[in-house]
Design a protein around this motif. Sequence first.
Motif, PDB file in Angstrom:
ATOM      1  N   SER A  30      20.881  70.022  42.164  1.00  0.00           N
ATOM      2  CA  SER A  30      21.720  70.944  42.920  1.00  0.00           C
ATOM      3  C   SER A  30      23.094  70.309  43.054  1.00  0.00           C
ATOM      4  N   PRO A  31      24.166  71.046  42.763  1.00  0.00           N
ATOM      5  CA  PRO A  31      25.507  70.476  42.908  1.00  0.00           C
ATOM      6  C   PRO A  31      26.065  70.569  44.319  1.00  0.00           C
ATOM      7  N   LYS A  32      25.282  71.081  45.252  1.00  0.00           N
ATOM      8  CA  LYS A  32      25.773  71.165  46.622  1.00  0.00           C
ATOM      9  C   LYS A  32      26.045  69.765  47.174  1.00  0.00           C
ATOM     10  N   ASN A  33      27.008  69.688  48.050  1.00  0.00           N
ATOM     11  CA  ASN A  33      27.425  68.391  48.591  1.00  0.00           C
ATOM     12  C   ASN A  33      27.297  68.388  50.108  1.00  0.00           C
ATOM     13  N   TRP A  34      26.170  67.876  50.583  1.00  0.00           N
ATOM     14  CA  TRP A  34      26.004  67.610  52.013  1.00  0.00           C
ATOM     15  C   TRP A  34      26.114  66.107  52.235  1.00  0.00           C
ATOM     16  N   GLY A  35      27.266  65.555  51.838  1.00  0.00           N
ATOM     17  CA  GLY A  35      27.548  64.141  52.061  1.00  0.00           C
ATOM     18  C   GLY A  35      28.857  63.987  52.808  1.00  0.00           C
ATOM     19  N   TYR A  36      29.078  62.787  53.352  1.00  0.00           N
ATOM     20  CA  TYR A  36      30.303  62.536  54.113  1.00  0.00           C
ATOM     21  C   TYR A  36      30.585  61.047  54.115  1.00  0.00           C
ATOM     22  N   ASN A  37      31.801  60.692  53.698  1.00  0.00           N
ATOM     23  CA  ASN A  37      32.167  59.284  53.645  1.00  0.00           C
ATOM     24  C   ASN A  37      33.411  59.007  54.489  1.00  0.00           C
ATOM     25  N   GLY A  38      33.622  59.827  55.490  1.00  0.00           N
ATOM     26  CA  GLY A  38      34.774  59.644  56.367  1.00  0.00           C
ATOM     27  C   GLY A  38      34.425  58.888  57.631  1.00  0.00           C
ATOM     28  N   ASP A  39      35.341  58.911  58.555  1.00  0.00           N
ATOM     29  CA  ASP A  39      35.173  58.197  59.814  1.00  0.00           C
ATOM     30  C   ASP A  39      34.628  59.129  60.892  1.00  0.00           C
ATOM     31  N   LEU A  40      34.093  58.536  61.920  1.00  0.00           N
ATOM     32  CA  LEU A  40      33.721  59.286  63.109  1.00  0.00           C
ATOM     33  C   LEU A  40      35.009  59.770  63.763  1.00  0.00           C
ATOM     34  N   PRO A  41      35.092  61.052  64.069  1.00  0.00           N
ATOM     35  CA  PRO A  41      36.348  61.544  64.670  1.00  0.00           C
ATOM     36  C   PRO A  41      36.624  60.886  66.010  1.00  0.00           C
ATOM     37  N   GLU A  42      37.901  60.634  66.266  1.00  0.00           N
ATOM     38  CA  GLU A  42      38.294  59.982  67.510  1.00  0.00           C
ATOM     39  C   GLU A  42      38.328  60.974  68.666  1.00  0.00           C
ATOM     40  N   GLY A  43      38.061  60.461  69.843  1.00  0.00           N
ATOM     41  CA  GLY A  43      38.184  61.261  71.044  1.00  0.00           C
ATOM     42  C   GLY A  43      37.124  62.337  71.152  1.00  0.00           C
ATOM     43  N   SER A  44      37.416  63.334  71.950  1.00  0.00           N
ATOM     44  CA  SER A  44      36.476  64.427  72.158  1.00  0.00           C
ATOM     45  C   SER A  44      37.249  65.701  72.437  1.00  0.00           C
ATOM     46  N   ASP A  45      36.558  66.829  72.293  1.00  0.00           N
ATOM     47  CA  ASP A  45      37.123  68.130  72.601  1.00  0.00           C
ATOM     48  C   ASP A  45      36.337  68.758  73.745  1.00  0.00           C
ATOM     49  N   PRO A  46      36.955  69.660  74.474  1.00  0.00           N
ATOM     50  CA  PRO A  46      36.197  70.351  75.524  1.00  0.00           C
ATOM     51  C   PRO A  46      35.014  71.105  74.918  1.00  0.00           C
ATOM     52  N   VAL A  47      33.865  70.983  75.549  1.00  0.00           N
ATOM     53  CA  VAL A  47      32.688  71.699  75.074  1.00  0.00           C
ATOM     54  C   VAL A  47      32.844  73.168  75.435  1.00  0.00           C
ATOM     55  N   PRO A  48      32.683  74.076  74.473  1.00  0.00           N
ATOM     56  CA  PRO A  48      32.794  75.507  74.798  1.00  0.00           C
ATOM     57  C   PRO A  48      31.801  75.902  75.889  1.00  0.00           C
ATOM     58  N   GLU A  49      32.204  76.833  76.722  1.00  0.00           N
ATOM     59  CA  GLU A  49      31.328  77.299  77.797  1.00  0.00           C
ATOM     60  C   GLU A  49      30.052  77.922  77.244  1.00  0.00           C
ATOM     61  N   THR A  50      30.119  78.363  75.996  1.00  0.00           N
ATOM     62  CA  THR A  50      28.968  79.038  75.391  1.00  0.00           C
ATOM     63  C   THR A  50      27.985  78.068  74.740  1.00  0.00           C
ATOM     64  N   CYS A  90      19.546  65.902  56.709  1.00  0.00           N
ATOM     65  CA  CYS A  90      18.895  65.091  55.668  1.00  0.00           C
ATOM     66  C   CYS A  90      19.643  65.181  54.337  1.00  0.00           C
ATOM     67  N   GLY A  91      20.945  65.522  54.396  1.00  0.00           N
ATOM     68  CA  GLY A  91      21.748  65.572  53.193  1.00  0.00           C
ATOM     69  C   GLY A  91      21.328  66.701  52.259  1.00  0.00           C
ATOM     70  N   THR A  92      21.867  66.680  51.042  1.00  0.00           N
ATOM     71  CA  THR A  92      21.537  67.717  50.054  1.00  0.00           C
ATOM     72  C   THR A  92      20.077  67.632  49.648  1.00  0.00           C
ATOM     73  N   LEU A  93      19.558  66.436  49.588  1.00  0.00           N
ATOM     74  CA  LEU A  93      18.149  66.263  49.210  1.00  0.00           C
ATOM     75  C   LEU A  93      17.235  66.991  50.185  1.00  0.00           C
ATOM     76  N   GLY A  94      17.551  66.896  51.487  1.00  0.00           N
ATOM     77  CA  GLY A  94      16.732  67.578  52.476  1.00  0.00           C
ATOM     78  C   GLY A  94      16.998  69.062  52.557  1.00  0.00           C
ATOM     79  N   ASP A  95      18.227  69.474  52.248  1.00  0.00           N
ATOM     80  CA  ASP A  95      18.577  70.889  52.347  1.00  0.00           C
ATOM     81  C   ASP A  95      18.086  71.672  51.140  1.00  0.00           C
ATOM     82  N   MET A  96      18.522  71.281  49.933  1.00  0.00           N
ATOM     83  CA  MET A  96      18.151  72.017  48.725  1.00  0.00           C
ATOM     84  C   MET A  96      17.001  71.370  47.959  1.00  0.00           C
ATOM     85  N   GLY A  97      16.884  70.051  48.062  1.00  0.00           N
ATOM     86  CA  GLY A  97      15.821  69.367  47.326  1.00  0.00           C
ATOM     87  C   GLY A  97      14.445  69.892  47.682  1.00  0.00           C
ATOM     88  N   VAL A  98      14.233  70.174  48.966  1.00  0.00           N
ATOM     89  CA  VAL A  98      12.907  70.621  49.391  1.00  0.00           C
ATOM     90  C   VAL A  98      12.554  71.961  48.755  1.00  0.00           C
TER      91      VAL A  98
END
Length: 477
Positions: free
Chosen positions: A186-206, A239-247
Amino acid sequence: MNKREFLKRSGLGVTGLVLAPSIIMCKSQTEHQRLRTAHIGVGNMGNEDLKSIASHPLVDVVALCDVDANYLEAAKTQYPDARTFTDYRIMLKELEDEIDAVIVSTPDHTHAPAAMLAMEFGKNVYCQKPLTHYVSEARAMNSIAEKNQLVTQMGIQVHSFYDYKLATLLIQSGIIGKVHTVHAWSPKNWGYNGDLPEGSDPVPETLDWNLWLGTSKERPYKEGFYHPGNWRKLIDYGCGTLGDMGVHIFDTPYNALALDVPLTIKNECRQPNTLGYPENNVVTYEFPQTEYTAETLTWIWYDGPGAPRDHEDLKLPGINSSDMNTSEDDQSLEDKISLDAKIAEEGQLPEQGAMFVGEKGRLLLPHFMQLPKKIVDGAYVDISSEIAAISEAHNLGEPVRNYASEGPKHYHEFVDACLGRGTCSAPFSYASKLTETILLGVIAGRFPDQTLHWDSSSAKFEEDEANIYLKGTYRAF
Protein backbone atom coordinates in the motif's frame (compact mmCIF):
# COMPACT_ATOMS: atom_id res chain seq x y z
CA MET A 1 -21.95 -1.67 42.23
CA ASN A 2 -19.82 1.09 43.76
CA LYS A 3 -17.12 3.03 41.92
CA ARG A 4 -14.22 1.01 43.31
CA GLU A 5 -15.86 -2.26 42.33
CA PHE A 6 -16.64 -0.87 38.88
CA LEU A 7 -13.06 0.26 38.22
CA LYS A 8 -11.72 -3.06 39.44
CA ARG A 9 -14.07 -4.85 37.10
CA SER A 10 -13.16 -2.59 34.19
CA GLY A 11 -9.42 -3.27 34.54
CA LEU A 12 -8.75 0.46 34.04
CA GLY A 13 -6.87 2.94 36.17
CA VAL A 14 -4.09 0.43 36.84
CA THR A 15 -0.64 -0.20 35.47
CA GLY A 16 -0.45 -2.71 32.66
CA LEU A 17 -3.17 -4.91 31.25
CA VAL A 18 -5.43 -6.40 33.89
CA LEU A 19 -8.38 -8.69 33.30
CA ALA A 20 -10.90 -8.65 36.08
CA PRO A 21 -12.60 -11.93 36.96
CA SER A 22 -15.49 -12.51 34.62
CA ILE A 23 -18.81 -12.23 36.38
CA ILE A 24 -21.26 -12.39 33.51
CA MET A 25 -21.36 -15.14 30.93
CA CYS A 26 -23.04 -14.56 27.60
CA LYS A 27 -24.44 -17.13 25.22
CA SER A 28 -23.89 -16.73 21.49
CA GLN A 29 -27.62 -16.39 21.02
CA THR A 30 -29.31 -13.41 22.62
CA GLU A 31 -32.51 -14.18 24.51
CA HIS A 32 -34.17 -11.41 22.51
CA GLN A 33 -35.47 -11.66 18.95
CA ARG A 34 -33.68 -8.39 18.15
CA LEU A 35 -30.13 -7.20 18.82
CA ARG A 36 -29.69 -4.12 21.01
CA THR A 37 -26.44 -2.35 20.18
CA ALA A 38 -24.22 0.29 21.79
CA HIS A 39 -21.62 2.12 19.68
CA ILE A 40 -18.32 3.49 21.02
CA GLY A 41 -16.92 5.97 18.51
CA VAL A 42 -19.40 7.31 15.95
CA GLY A 43 -17.31 9.66 13.79
CA ASN A 44 -15.72 8.90 10.40
CA MET A 45 -15.31 5.11 10.20
CA GLY A 46 -17.36 4.80 13.35
CA ASN A 47 -20.29 6.37 11.52
CA GLU A 48 -19.85 3.85 8.68
CA ASP A 49 -19.87 1.05 11.26
CA LEU A 50 -22.96 2.50 12.90
CA LYS A 51 -24.91 2.76 9.65
CA SER A 52 -23.88 -0.73 8.51
CA ILE A 53 -24.84 -2.41 11.78
CA ALA A 54 -28.09 -0.45 11.98
CA SER A 55 -29.02 -1.41 8.41
CA HIS A 56 -29.77 -4.93 9.63
CA PRO A 57 -33.56 -5.17 10.06
CA LEU A 58 -33.26 -6.83 13.49
CA VAL A 59 -31.00 -4.21 15.12
CA ASP A 60 -32.06 -1.57 17.62
CA VAL A 61 -29.46 1.15 18.24
CA VAL A 62 -29.77 1.77 21.97
CA ALA A 63 -26.71 3.89 22.78
CA LEU A 64 -24.14 6.16 21.15
CA CYS A 65 -20.83 7.17 22.74
CA ASP A 66 -18.16 9.57 21.53
CA VAL A 67 -15.70 12.00 23.11
CA ASP A 68 -16.43 14.50 20.32
CA ALA A 69 -19.82 16.17 20.78
CA ASN A 70 -19.99 17.09 17.08
CA TYR A 71 -19.83 13.43 16.05
CA LEU A 72 -22.27 12.49 18.78
CA GLU A 73 -24.79 15.14 17.73
CA ALA A 74 -24.60 14.04 14.08
CA ALA A 75 -25.18 10.39 15.03
CA LYS A 76 -28.04 11.36 17.34
CA THR A 77 -29.88 12.98 14.44
CA GLN A 78 -29.79 9.63 12.64
CA TYR A 79 -30.90 7.62 15.68
CA PRO A 80 -32.92 10.01 17.85
CA ASP A 81 -34.13 7.30 20.23
CA ALA A 82 -30.61 6.29 21.24
CA ARG A 83 -29.16 7.46 24.54
CA THR A 84 -25.89 9.38 24.30
CA PHE A 85 -22.71 9.18 26.39
CA THR A 86 -19.23 10.65 26.40
CA ASP A 87 -17.59 8.01 28.64
CA TYR A 88 -17.95 4.38 27.51
CA ARG A 89 -17.37 3.13 31.07
CA ILE A 90 -20.45 4.97 32.31
CA MET A 91 -22.47 3.76 29.33
CA LEU A 92 -21.60 0.11 29.95
CA LYS A 93 -22.38 0.41 33.64
CA GLU A 94 -25.71 2.18 33.20
CA LEU A 95 -26.94 0.06 30.29
CA GLU A 96 -25.66 -3.30 31.46
CA ASP A 97 -29.10 -4.91 31.18
CA GLU A 98 -30.24 -2.96 28.11
CA ILE A 99 -27.68 -3.90 25.45
CA ASP A 100 -26.55 -7.16 23.84
CA ALA A 101 -23.60 -6.10 21.68
CA VAL A 102 -21.00 -3.33 21.58
CA ILE A 103 -19.35 -1.91 18.45
CA VAL A 104 -15.91 -0.36 19.07
CA SER A 105 -14.80 2.17 16.44
CA THR A 106 -12.33 4.34 18.34
CA PRO A 107 -8.67 5.17 17.64
CA ASP A 108 -6.49 2.06 17.96
CA HIS A 109 -5.21 2.75 21.48
CA THR A 110 -8.76 2.52 22.89
CA HIS A 111 -9.81 -0.67 21.07
CA ALA A 112 -8.71 -3.09 23.79
CA PRO A 113 -9.68 -1.04 26.88
CA ALA A 114 -13.20 -0.47 25.54
CA ALA A 115 -13.72 -3.91 24.01
CA MET A 116 -12.39 -5.84 27.00
CA LEU A 117 -14.56 -3.89 29.40
CA ALA A 118 -17.57 -4.64 27.20
CA MET A 119 -16.66 -8.32 27.19
CA GLU A 120 -16.27 -8.28 30.97
CA PHE A 121 -19.88 -7.12 31.03
CA GLY A 122 -20.71 -10.17 28.91
CA LYS A 123 -21.36 -8.29 25.68
CA ASN A 124 -20.68 -9.56 22.18
CA VAL A 125 -18.19 -7.25 20.44
CA TYR A 126 -17.54 -6.00 16.93
CA CYS A 127 -14.18 -4.18 17.00
CA GLN A 128 -12.55 -2.23 14.23
CA LYS A 129 -9.18 -3.23 12.81
CA PRO A 130 -6.45 -3.60 13.88
CA LEU A 131 -7.89 -5.47 16.82
CA THR A 132 -5.47 -3.93 19.33
CA HIS A 133 -2.59 -1.54 19.81
CA TYR A 134 -0.33 -4.04 21.60
CA VAL A 135 0.41 -7.74 21.07
CA SER A 136 -0.42 -8.55 24.70
CA GLU A 137 -3.86 -7.02 24.22
CA ALA A 138 -4.57 -9.18 21.15
CA ARG A 139 -3.95 -12.36 23.10
CA ALA A 140 -5.95 -11.07 26.07
CA MET A 141 -8.89 -10.12 23.84
CA ASN A 142 -9.05 -13.61 22.39
CA SER A 143 -8.73 -15.17 25.83
CA ILE A 144 -11.63 -13.29 27.36
CA ALA A 145 -13.83 -13.84 24.28
CA GLU A 146 -13.27 -17.59 24.50
CA LYS A 147 -13.68 -17.66 28.27
CA ASN A 148 -17.01 -15.85 28.15
CA GLN A 149 -18.20 -17.65 24.99
CA LEU A 150 -18.87 -14.43 23.17
CA VAL A 151 -19.64 -13.67 19.54
CA THR A 152 -16.85 -11.48 18.14
CA GLN A 153 -15.87 -9.99 14.79
CA MET A 154 -13.01 -7.73 13.70
CA GLY A 155 -13.90 -4.91 11.33
CA ILE A 156 -12.24 -6.07 8.13
CA GLN A 157 -15.35 -5.74 6.02
CA VAL A 158 -13.73 -6.71 2.71
CA HIS A 159 -13.15 -10.15 4.28
CA SER A 160 -16.74 -10.88 3.25
CA PHE A 161 -16.47 -9.56 -0.33
CA TYR A 162 -16.80 -11.89 -3.32
CA ASP A 163 -13.30 -11.42 -4.74
CA TYR A 164 -11.56 -12.12 -1.45
CA LYS A 165 -13.61 -15.23 -0.80
CA LEU A 166 -12.90 -16.35 -4.37
CA ALA A 167 -9.14 -15.79 -4.07
CA THR A 168 -9.04 -17.82 -0.85
CA LEU A 169 -10.80 -20.75 -2.51
CA LEU A 170 -8.66 -20.53 -5.67
CA ILE A 171 -5.43 -20.67 -3.66
CA GLN A 172 -6.72 -23.55 -1.54
CA SER A 173 -7.74 -25.41 -4.70
CA GLY A 174 -4.08 -25.38 -5.78
CA ILE A 175 -4.46 -23.08 -8.77
CA ILE A 176 -0.79 -22.00 -8.51
CA GLY A 177 0.44 -24.94 -6.42
CA LYS A 178 2.21 -24.52 -3.11
CA VAL A 179 2.87 -20.85 -2.40
CA HIS A 180 6.41 -19.85 -1.40
CA THR A 181 6.20 -16.03 -1.48
CA VAL A 182 3.61 -13.32 -0.93
CA HIS A 183 4.11 -9.66 -1.79
CA ALA A 184 1.62 -7.13 -0.40
CA TRP A 185 1.63 -3.35 -0.61
CA SER A 186 0.00 0.00 0.00
CA PRO A 187 1.47 3.41 -0.89
CA LYS A 188 -0.42 5.14 1.90
CA ASN A 189 1.79 7.03 4.32
CA TRP A 190 0.84 6.90 7.99
CA GLY A 191 4.34 7.88 9.11
CA TYR A 192 5.78 10.96 10.77
CA ASN A 193 9.36 12.06 11.26
CA GLY A 194 8.78 15.53 12.68
CA ASP A 195 8.92 17.00 16.14
CA LEU A 196 6.35 17.05 18.88
CA PRO A 197 4.50 20.34 18.47
CA GLU A 198 5.40 22.99 21.02
CA GLY A 199 2.94 24.39 23.50
CA SER A 200 -0.75 23.66 23.55
CA ASP A 201 -4.03 24.91 22.12
CA PRO A 202 -7.32 25.46 23.90
CA VAL A 203 -9.33 22.25 23.93
CA PRO A 204 -12.59 22.75 22.00
CA GLU A 205 -15.68 22.77 24.18
CA THR A 206 -17.00 19.93 22.05
CA LEU A 207 -14.06 17.58 22.80
CA ASP A 208 -13.26 15.70 26.01
CA TRP A 209 -9.50 15.52 25.58
CA ASN A 210 -8.92 13.42 28.71
CA LEU A 211 -11.32 10.75 27.45
CA TRP A 212 -9.80 10.89 23.96
CA LEU A 213 -6.39 10.14 25.48
CA GLY A 214 -7.96 7.35 27.53
CA THR A 215 -5.38 4.93 28.87
CA SER A 216 -2.50 6.56 26.92
CA LYS A 217 -0.14 8.99 28.61
CA GLU A 218 -1.20 12.57 29.12
CA ARG A 219 -0.27 15.12 26.46
CA PRO A 220 -1.31 18.72 25.80
CA TYR A 221 -3.90 19.22 23.07
CA LYS A 222 -2.75 20.56 19.68
CA GLU A 223 -5.33 21.51 17.08
CA GLY A 224 -5.34 19.07 14.14
CA PHE A 225 -2.26 17.11 15.22
CA TYR A 226 -4.00 14.17 16.90
CA HIS A 227 -7.72 14.44 16.32
CA PRO A 228 -9.34 13.74 13.94
CA GLY A 229 -7.63 11.03 11.92
CA ASN A 230 -3.96 11.94 12.20
CA TRP A 231 -3.46 9.74 15.28
CA ARG A 232 -2.73 6.77 12.96
CA LYS A 233 0.80 8.03 12.30
CA LEU A 234 1.66 8.43 15.99
CA ILE A 235 3.14 5.62 18.07
CA ASP A 236 1.02 6.21 21.17
CA TYR A 237 -2.31 5.99 19.35
CA GLY A 238 -2.11 4.21 15.99
CA CYS A 239 -0.23 1.42 14.24
CA GLY A 240 1.04 3.17 11.10
CA THR A 241 0.22 2.09 7.55
CA LEU A 242 0.88 -1.53 8.43
CA GLY A 243 -1.87 -1.43 11.04
CA ASP A 244 -4.26 0.65 8.96
CA MET A 245 -4.06 -0.95 5.50
CA GLY A 246 -1.84 -3.96 6.13
CA VAL A 247 -4.52 -5.69 8.17
CA HIS A 248 -6.94 -5.45 5.22
CA ILE A 249 -4.46 -6.53 2.56
CA PHE A 250 -2.84 -9.26 4.70
CA ASP A 251 -6.22 -10.76 5.47
CA THR A 252 -6.92 -12.82 2.34
CA PRO A 253 -3.42 -14.29 1.85
CA TYR A 254 -3.18 -14.96 5.59
CA ASN A 255 -6.56 -16.69 5.59
CA ALA A 256 -6.06 -18.51 2.29
CA LEU A 257 -2.73 -19.98 3.37
CA ALA A 258 -4.00 -20.87 6.87
CA LEU A 259 -1.06 -19.07 8.47
CA ASP A 260 -0.24 -18.72 12.14
CA VAL A 261 2.15 -16.13 13.55
CA PRO A 262 5.59 -15.70 11.92
CA LEU A 263 8.96 -17.11 12.97
CA THR A 264 11.05 -14.07 12.03
CA ILE A 265 10.41 -10.42 11.18
CA LYS A 266 12.67 -7.79 9.63
CA ASN A 267 11.75 -4.19 8.82
CA GLU A 268 13.81 -2.07 6.44
CA CYS A 269 12.99 1.50 7.42
CA ARG A 270 14.51 4.68 8.80
CA GLN A 271 15.83 4.91 12.33
CA PRO A 272 13.03 5.12 14.90
CA ASN A 273 11.94 8.13 16.86
CA THR A 274 9.70 8.24 19.91
CA LEU A 275 6.76 9.98 18.23
CA GLY A 276 5.86 8.76 14.74
CA TYR A 277 6.09 5.65 12.59
CA PRO A 278 8.44 5.34 9.59
CA GLU A 279 7.10 6.80 6.34
CA ASN A 280 8.28 3.79 4.31
CA ASN A 281 8.49 0.20 5.52
CA VAL A 282 9.60 -3.02 3.82
CA VAL A 283 8.77 -5.81 6.25
CA THR A 284 9.87 -9.37 5.56
CA TYR A 285 8.22 -12.21 7.48
CA GLU A 286 9.11 -15.89 7.47
CA PHE A 287 6.24 -18.25 8.29
CA PRO A 288 6.26 -21.98 9.05
CA GLN A 289 4.84 -24.41 6.50
CA THR A 290 1.12 -25.00 6.17
CA GLU A 291 -0.99 -27.24 3.94
CA TYR A 292 -0.95 -24.57 1.23
CA THR A 293 2.66 -23.34 1.37
CA ALA A 294 6.14 -24.51 0.56
CA GLU A 295 8.41 -25.59 3.40
CA THR A 296 8.73 -21.96 4.43
CA LEU A 297 6.80 -18.92 3.29
CA THR A 298 8.40 -15.53 2.71
CA TRP A 299 6.04 -12.56 2.99
CA ILE A 300 7.16 -9.07 1.98
CA TRP A 301 5.10 -5.98 2.86
CA TYR A 302 5.79 -2.58 1.27
CA ASP A 303 4.21 0.71 2.33
CA GLY A 304 4.65 4.44 1.93
CA PRO A 305 5.22 6.68 -1.10
CA GLY A 306 6.49 4.70 -4.09
CA ALA A 307 5.44 1.32 -2.72
CA PRO A 308 5.91 -1.37 -3.82
CA ARG A 309 9.57 -1.62 -4.76
CA ASP A 310 10.44 -2.99 -8.19
CA HIS A 311 10.55 -6.78 -8.06
CA GLU A 312 10.49 -9.46 -10.75
CA ASP A 313 7.56 -11.13 -8.99
CA LEU A 314 5.50 -7.97 -9.45
CA LYS A 315 6.15 -7.50 -13.16
CA LEU A 316 2.91 -7.73 -15.12
CA PRO A 317 2.60 -9.13 -18.64
CA GLY A 318 3.47 -6.54 -21.27
CA ILE A 319 4.89 -3.85 -18.98
CA ASN A 320 8.31 -2.87 -17.70
CA SER A 321 9.08 -2.37 -14.04
CA SER A 322 9.33 1.36 -14.74
CA ASP A 323 5.62 1.33 -15.63
CA MET A 324 4.57 -0.02 -12.27
CA ASN A 325 2.02 2.05 -10.42
CA THR A 326 3.66 4.25 -7.79
CA SER A 327 2.41 6.99 -5.52
CA GLU A 328 3.90 10.26 -4.43
CA ASP A 329 3.56 11.61 -0.90
CA ASP A 330 0.84 14.11 -1.73
CA GLN A 331 -2.08 12.33 -0.09
CA SER A 332 -4.54 14.32 1.94
CA LEU A 333 -6.17 12.98 5.09
CA GLU A 334 -9.27 12.31 2.97
CA ASP A 335 -7.18 10.25 0.50
CA LYS A 336 -5.75 8.13 3.28
CA ILE A 337 -9.08 7.28 4.90
CA SER A 338 -10.97 6.92 1.61
CA LEU A 339 -12.88 3.70 0.91
CA ASP A 340 -12.47 4.16 -2.86
CA ALA A 341 -11.22 0.93 -4.46
CA LYS A 342 -9.33 2.88 -7.19
CA ILE A 343 -9.65 0.32 -9.96
CA ALA A 344 -6.34 -0.09 -11.81
CA GLU A 345 -6.20 0.50 -15.55
CA GLU A 346 -5.40 -2.41 -17.86
CA GLY A 347 -1.73 -3.36 -17.58
CA GLN A 348 -1.20 -1.30 -14.44
CA LEU A 349 -0.25 -2.75 -11.07
CA PRO A 350 -3.05 -2.03 -8.58
CA GLU A 351 -2.33 0.82 -6.18
CA GLN A 352 -2.86 -1.64 -3.33
CA GLY A 353 -2.92 -5.42 -3.42
CA ALA A 354 -1.13 -8.74 -3.04
CA MET A 355 0.70 -11.18 -5.28
CA PHE A 356 0.89 -14.90 -4.45
CA VAL A 357 3.89 -16.68 -5.99
CA GLY A 358 3.60 -20.45 -6.26
CA GLU A 359 5.01 -23.53 -7.95
CA LYS A 360 2.70 -23.15 -10.96
CA GLY A 361 2.52 -19.41 -11.42
CA ARG A 362 1.37 -16.23 -9.73
CA LEU A 363 -2.03 -14.93 -8.60
CA LEU A 364 -2.57 -11.16 -8.46
CA LEU A 365 -5.22 -9.94 -6.02
CA PRO A 366 -6.04 -6.22 -6.24
CA HIS A 367 -7.43 -4.42 -3.21
CA PHE A 368 -10.38 -4.59 -3.74
CA MET A 369 -13.55 -5.39 -5.77
CA GLN A 370 -11.57 -6.78 -8.71
CA LEU A 371 -11.15 -10.39 -9.81
CA PRO A 372 -7.83 -12.13 -9.14
CA LYS A 373 -5.66 -12.81 -12.19
CA LYS A 374 -3.36 -15.78 -12.83
CA ILE A 375 0.02 -15.21 -14.49
CA VAL A 376 2.21 -18.02 -15.86
CA ASP A 377 5.53 -17.53 -17.71
CA GLY A 378 4.89 -13.84 -18.17
CA ALA A 379 1.39 -14.16 -19.60
CA TYR A 380 -2.14 -13.99 -18.21
CA VAL A 381 -3.98 -17.29 -18.10
CA ASP A 382 -7.75 -17.54 -18.51
CA ILE A 383 -9.23 -18.92 -15.28
CA SER A 384 -12.87 -18.10 -15.98
CA SER A 385 -13.84 -21.79 -15.89
CA GLU A 386 -12.14 -22.27 -12.51
CA ILE A 387 -13.86 -19.16 -11.16
CA ALA A 388 -17.25 -20.35 -12.40
CA ALA A 389 -16.77 -23.82 -10.90
CA ILE A 390 -15.70 -22.50 -7.49
CA SER A 391 -18.43 -19.87 -7.41
CA GLU A 392 -21.06 -22.51 -8.10
CA ALA A 393 -19.62 -25.10 -5.70
CA HIS A 394 -19.47 -22.60 -2.83
CA ASN A 395 -22.59 -20.62 -3.72
CA LEU A 396 -20.67 -17.34 -4.04
CA GLY A 397 -23.14 -15.85 -6.47
CA GLU A 398 -22.16 -13.11 -8.89
CA PRO A 399 -19.67 -10.35 -8.01
CA VAL A 400 -21.32 -7.05 -7.10
CA ARG A 401 -19.20 -3.94 -7.68
CA ASN A 402 -20.99 -1.75 -5.18
CA TYR A 403 -19.39 -0.98 -1.81
CA ALA A 404 -22.64 0.43 -0.44
CA SER A 405 -24.39 -2.92 -0.88
CA GLU A 406 -21.44 -5.22 -0.21
CA GLY A 407 -19.95 -3.40 2.80
CA PRO A 408 -22.74 -4.24 5.27
CA LYS A 409 -22.43 -8.01 4.70
CA HIS A 410 -19.59 -8.39 7.21
CA TYR A 411 -21.55 -6.46 9.82
CA HIS A 412 -24.74 -8.40 9.19
CA GLU A 413 -22.80 -11.62 9.61
CA PHE A 414 -21.97 -10.45 13.15
CA VAL A 415 -25.58 -9.51 13.91
CA ASP A 416 -26.86 -12.85 12.63
CA ALA A 417 -24.27 -14.72 14.74
CA CYS A 418 -25.36 -12.80 17.83
CA LEU A 419 -28.93 -13.90 17.09
CA GLY A 420 -27.85 -17.52 16.77
CA ARG A 421 -28.26 -17.61 12.99
CA GLY A 422 -24.71 -18.30 11.86
CA THR A 423 -21.06 -17.76 12.70
CA CYS A 424 -18.52 -14.98 12.19
CA SER A 425 -15.73 -15.33 9.63
CA ALA A 426 -13.29 -12.98 11.43
CA PRO A 427 -13.75 -13.82 15.13
CA PHE A 428 -11.12 -12.77 17.65
CA SER A 429 -9.62 -16.27 17.52
CA TYR A 430 -8.58 -15.45 13.93
CA ALA A 431 -8.26 -11.69 14.24
CA SER A 432 -5.94 -11.85 17.25
CA LYS A 433 -3.35 -13.89 15.29
CA LEU A 434 -3.60 -11.66 12.24
CA THR A 435 -3.25 -8.58 14.44
CA GLU A 436 -0.32 -10.10 16.31
CA THR A 437 1.43 -10.69 12.98
CA ILE A 438 0.83 -7.09 11.93
CA LEU A 439 2.03 -5.66 15.25
CA LEU A 440 5.22 -7.74 15.20
CA GLY A 441 6.09 -5.95 11.96
CA VAL A 442 5.33 -2.62 13.62
CA ILE A 443 7.66 -3.47 16.51
CA ALA A 444 10.38 -4.49 14.05
CA GLY A 445 10.35 -0.86 12.91
CA ARG A 446 12.04 -0.06 16.21
CA PHE A 447 15.01 -2.18 15.11
CA PRO A 448 15.68 -1.32 11.45
CA ASP A 449 17.37 -4.02 9.32
CA GLN A 450 17.56 -6.41 12.28
CA THR A 451 15.94 -9.84 12.10
CA LEU A 452 13.77 -10.49 15.16
CA HIS A 453 12.92 -14.07 16.19
CA TRP A 454 9.45 -14.67 17.60
CA ASP A 455 8.59 -17.52 19.98
CA SER A 456 4.83 -17.93 19.83
CA SER A 457 4.63 -20.38 22.71
CA SER A 458 6.19 -17.93 25.18
CA ALA A 459 4.90 -14.81 23.40
CA LYS A 460 8.38 -13.32 23.49
CA PHE A 461 11.17 -12.31 21.14
CA GLU A 462 14.55 -13.99 21.46
CA GLU A 463 15.89 -10.43 21.35
CA ASP A 464 14.95 -9.30 24.83
CA GLU A 465 15.24 -5.60 24.03
CA ALA A 466 12.20 -5.92 21.75
CA ASN A 467 9.93 -7.40 24.42
CA ILE A 468 9.28 -4.07 26.13
CA TYR A 469 7.13 -3.08 23.13
CA LEU A 470 4.71 -5.99 23.46
CA LYS A 471 2.59 -4.21 26.03
CA GLY A 472 1.97 -0.71 27.33
CA THR A 473 1.19 1.05 30.58
CA TYR A 474 -2.41 2.11 31.18
CA ARG A 475 -3.02 5.58 32.59
CA ALA A 476 -5.82 6.07 35.09
CA PHE A 477 -8.26 8.55 33.56
